[in-house]
Design an enzyme around this catalytic site. Structure first.
Site, PDB file in Angstrom:
ATOM      1  N   MET A 135      77.261 -40.258  52.496  1.00 31.12           N
ATOM      2  CA  MET A 135      77.617 -40.683  53.838  1.00 31.12           C
ATOM      3  C   MET A 135      76.874 -41.429  55.032  1.00 31.12           C
ATOM      4  O   MET A 135      76.789 -41.397  55.851  1.00 31.12           O
ATOM      5  CB  MET A 135      79.099 -39.535  54.887  1.00 31.12           C
ATOM      6  CG  MET A 135      79.987 -39.346  54.060  1.00 31.12           C
ATOM      7  SD  MET A 135      80.952 -38.297  55.210  1.00 31.12           S
ATOM      8  CE  MET A 135      80.828 -37.095  55.954  1.00 31.12           C
ATOM      9  N   GLY A 154      67.110 -33.755  52.579  1.00 31.00           N
ATOM     10  CA  GLY A 154      67.649 -33.618  51.633  1.00 31.00           C
ATOM     11  C   GLY A 154      68.488 -34.881  51.021  1.00 31.00           C
ATOM     12  O   GLY A 154      69.115 -34.349  49.456  1.00 31.00           O
ATOM     13  N   HIS A 155      69.361 -35.906  51.476  1.00 31.50           N
ATOM     14  CA  HIS A 155      69.342 -36.599  50.147  1.00 31.50           C
ATOM     15  C   HIS A 155      68.363 -36.580  49.799  1.00 31.50           C
ATOM     16  O   HIS A 155      68.658 -37.521  48.308  1.00 31.50           O
ATOM     17  CB  HIS A 155      70.291 -38.095  51.187  1.00 31.50           C
ATOM     18  CG  HIS A 155      71.511 -37.376  52.446  1.00 31.50           C
ATOM     19  ND1 HIS A 155      70.860 -37.555  53.708  1.00 31.50           N
ATOM     20  CD2 HIS A 155      72.632 -37.028  51.932  1.00 31.50           C
ATOM     21  CE1 HIS A 155      71.919 -37.518  54.511  1.00 31.50           C
ATOM     22  NE2 HIS A 155      73.378 -37.050  53.451  1.00 31.50           N
ATOM     23  N   GLN A 163      88.764 -37.504  54.968  1.00 25.82           N
ATOM     24  CA  GLN A 163      88.110 -36.538  55.216  1.00 25.82           C
ATOM     25  C   GLN A 163      87.467 -35.827  56.413  1.00 25.82           C
ATOM     26  O   GLN A 163      86.637 -34.817  56.263  1.00 25.82           O
ATOM     27  CB  GLN A 163      86.723 -36.145  53.589  1.00 25.82           C
ATOM     28  CG  GLN A 163      85.096 -37.158  54.492  1.00 25.82           C
ATOM     29  CD  GLN A 163      84.809 -36.004  53.410  1.00 25.82           C
ATOM     30  OE1 GLN A 163      84.134 -37.366  51.999  1.00 25.82           O
ATOM     31  NE2 GLN A 163      82.882 -35.402  53.451  1.00 25.82           N
TER      32      GLN A 163
HETATM   33  P1  AMP Z   1      76.669 -36.142  53.328  1.00 28.42           P
HETATM   34  O1  AMP Z   1      75.715 -37.365  53.459  1.00 28.42           O
HETATM   35  O2  AMP Z   1      76.322 -34.820  53.972  1.00 28.42           O
HETATM   36  O3  AMP Z   1      78.020 -36.273  52.673  1.00 28.42           O
HETATM   37  O4  AMP Z   1      75.742 -35.317  51.955  1.00 28.42           O
HETATM   38  C1  AMP Z   1      75.693 -36.138  51.234  1.00 28.42           C
HETATM   39  C2  AMP Z   1      75.306 -34.937  49.697  1.00 28.42           C
HETATM   40  O5  AMP Z   1      73.636 -34.209  50.127  1.00 28.42           O
HETATM   41  C3  AMP Z   1      76.052 -33.939  49.655  1.00 28.42           C
HETATM   42  O6  AMP Z   1      76.218 -34.075  47.843  1.00 28.42           O
HETATM   43  C4  AMP Z   1      75.348 -33.693  50.353  1.00 28.42           C
HETATM   44  O7  AMP Z   1      75.483 -31.750  49.899  1.00 28.42           O
HETATM   45  C5  AMP Z   1      73.735 -33.455  49.745  1.00 28.42           C
HETATM   46  N1  AMP Z   1      72.887 -32.859  51.020  1.00 28.42           N
HETATM   47  C6  AMP Z   1      73.104 -32.491  52.509  1.00 28.42           C
HETATM   48  N2  AMP Z   1      72.511 -32.146  53.011  1.00 28.42           N
HETATM   49  C7  AMP Z   1      71.682 -31.541  51.817  1.00 28.42           C
HETATM   50  C8  AMP Z   1      70.704 -30.602  51.995  1.00 28.42           C
HETATM   51  N3  AMP Z   1      69.988 -30.029  53.146  1.00 28.42           N
HETATM   52  N4  AMP Z   1      69.715 -31.003  51.071  1.00 28.42           N
HETATM   53  C9  AMP Z   1      70.256 -30.492  50.263  1.00 28.42           C
HETATM   54  N5  AMP Z   1      71.314 -31.301  49.604  1.00 28.42           N
HETATM   55  C10 AMP Z   1      71.662 -31.643  50.844  1.00 28.42           C
END
Ligand code: AMP
Length: 283
Positions: free
Chosen positions: A30, A36-37, A61
């Site tokens: 998103m 993390g991403h 969502q």
């Molecule tokens: P989001 O943009 O929050 O929807 O996250 C996109 C992807 O990045 C999802 O698969 C999350 O689980 C992953 N993600 C977010 N934060 C982390 C993190 N700290 N470590 C690993 N993956 C992450």
């Protein structure tokens, strides 16, 4: 790095990458990207795949009282970070491509989607499963990378792929944390300095609990004690639970030595305006 903002552009870019011998990996996000991403992008690259990332803040969502409009957005910063990370293709779907006015299909998942985030955020996993199914249909990757930070989401997406025979392999990637243990999240920027200082307590609590359970302590009293400690520190927990890592059902068997692995400790707790999620393995 190829960038697509329309479905026909995506199809062209997809064909170009598809003519290579490499399989295609998708990293759905998103946006408001952090390390993390980028760990997901790096893991996908290490597999030898061509890597596509999607950026879409998915309204379906978010609940009506949630932070869809406030959700952080930084397209220019995200594109620069993805180019640096060696991403091959970025898909930036317009809302109309994801949710045309005549769209009539959503995806509802039971089982691992029922409890925890599913209960705390009604409709959340319908939104996740629907958008992931659409992204898989649009991008047609061989693999897709998801963060263990959202443990339940990984299990829900796996269930989606198994139940609907979607031929995409789901690859989980370990949670990336700040040096003090806080799991990185796009929403952490909304923590005040005092809340940010307190936030790592959540992971410390989980880690200590996981150690105690692995040593054979009874789960229920320890869970109650840790929940009380979080509340006393200023968190408002939605849940803190010991669950079967795949089915996401609570594990009542105690002590932990009687539990069929793998087990997972999962937590969601509000700290000020931010809802923090975390989880760790047990045993
Ligand atoms: P989001 O943009 O929050 O929807 O996250 C996109 C992807 O990045 C999802 O698969 C999350 O689980 C992953 N993600 C977010 N934060 C982390 C993190 N700290 N470590 C690993 N993956 C992450």
């Amino acid at each position: 790095m190829l960038i697509a903002r329309e479905l026909n552009t995506l199809a062209g870019h997809r064909a170009r990458l598809g003519s290579e011998t490499r399989p295609l990996a998708l990293v759905p996000t998103m946006g408001a990207l952090h390390d993390g991403h980028l760990a997901l992008i790096a893991a996908a690259r290490r597999s030898g795949a061509a890597v596509a990332a999607s950026i879409f803040v998915n309204p379906l969502q978010f609940g009506p009282a949630e932070d869809f409009t406030r959700y952080p957005r930084d397209e220019a910063g995200d594109l620069a970070a993805l180019a640096d990370a060696g991403c091959d293709l970025v898909w930036l779907p317009p809302l109309a491509a994801m949710y045309p006015a005549d769209a009539a299909t959503t995806v509802d998942i039971g089982g691992p989607a029922e409890r925890w985030e599913g209960a705390a955020r009604p409709g959340h996993f319908r939104g996740v499963a629907t958008v992931v199914a659409k992204l898989f249909g649009q991008v047609r990757p061989a693999t897709a990378y998801f963060g263990e930070k959202d443990w339940q989401q990984v299990q829900v997406v796996r269930r989606l792929c198994r139940d609907l025979y979607i031929g995409v392999e789901i690859v989980p990637v370990p949670t990336v944390r700040a040096p003090d243990g806080l799991a990185l999240s796009s929403r952490n920027r909304f923590l005040t300095p005092a809340e940010r200082a307190l936030a790592p307590t959540l992971h410390r609590t989980l880690a200590a609990l996981a150690d105690a359970l692995a040593q054979g302590c009874e789960a229920e009293p320890r869970l109650a004690e840790a929940t009380a400690r979080l509340i006393a520190s200023g968190f408002l927990p939605d849940y803190l639970a010991l669950v079967d890592a795949e089915a996401l059902v609570p594990i009542s068997a105690v002590p932990i030595s009687a539990v069929r692995p793998p087990a997972r400790l999962i937590v969601a707790a509000r700290l000020g305006a931010v809802r923090l999620l975390d989880n760790v393995p047990v045993g």
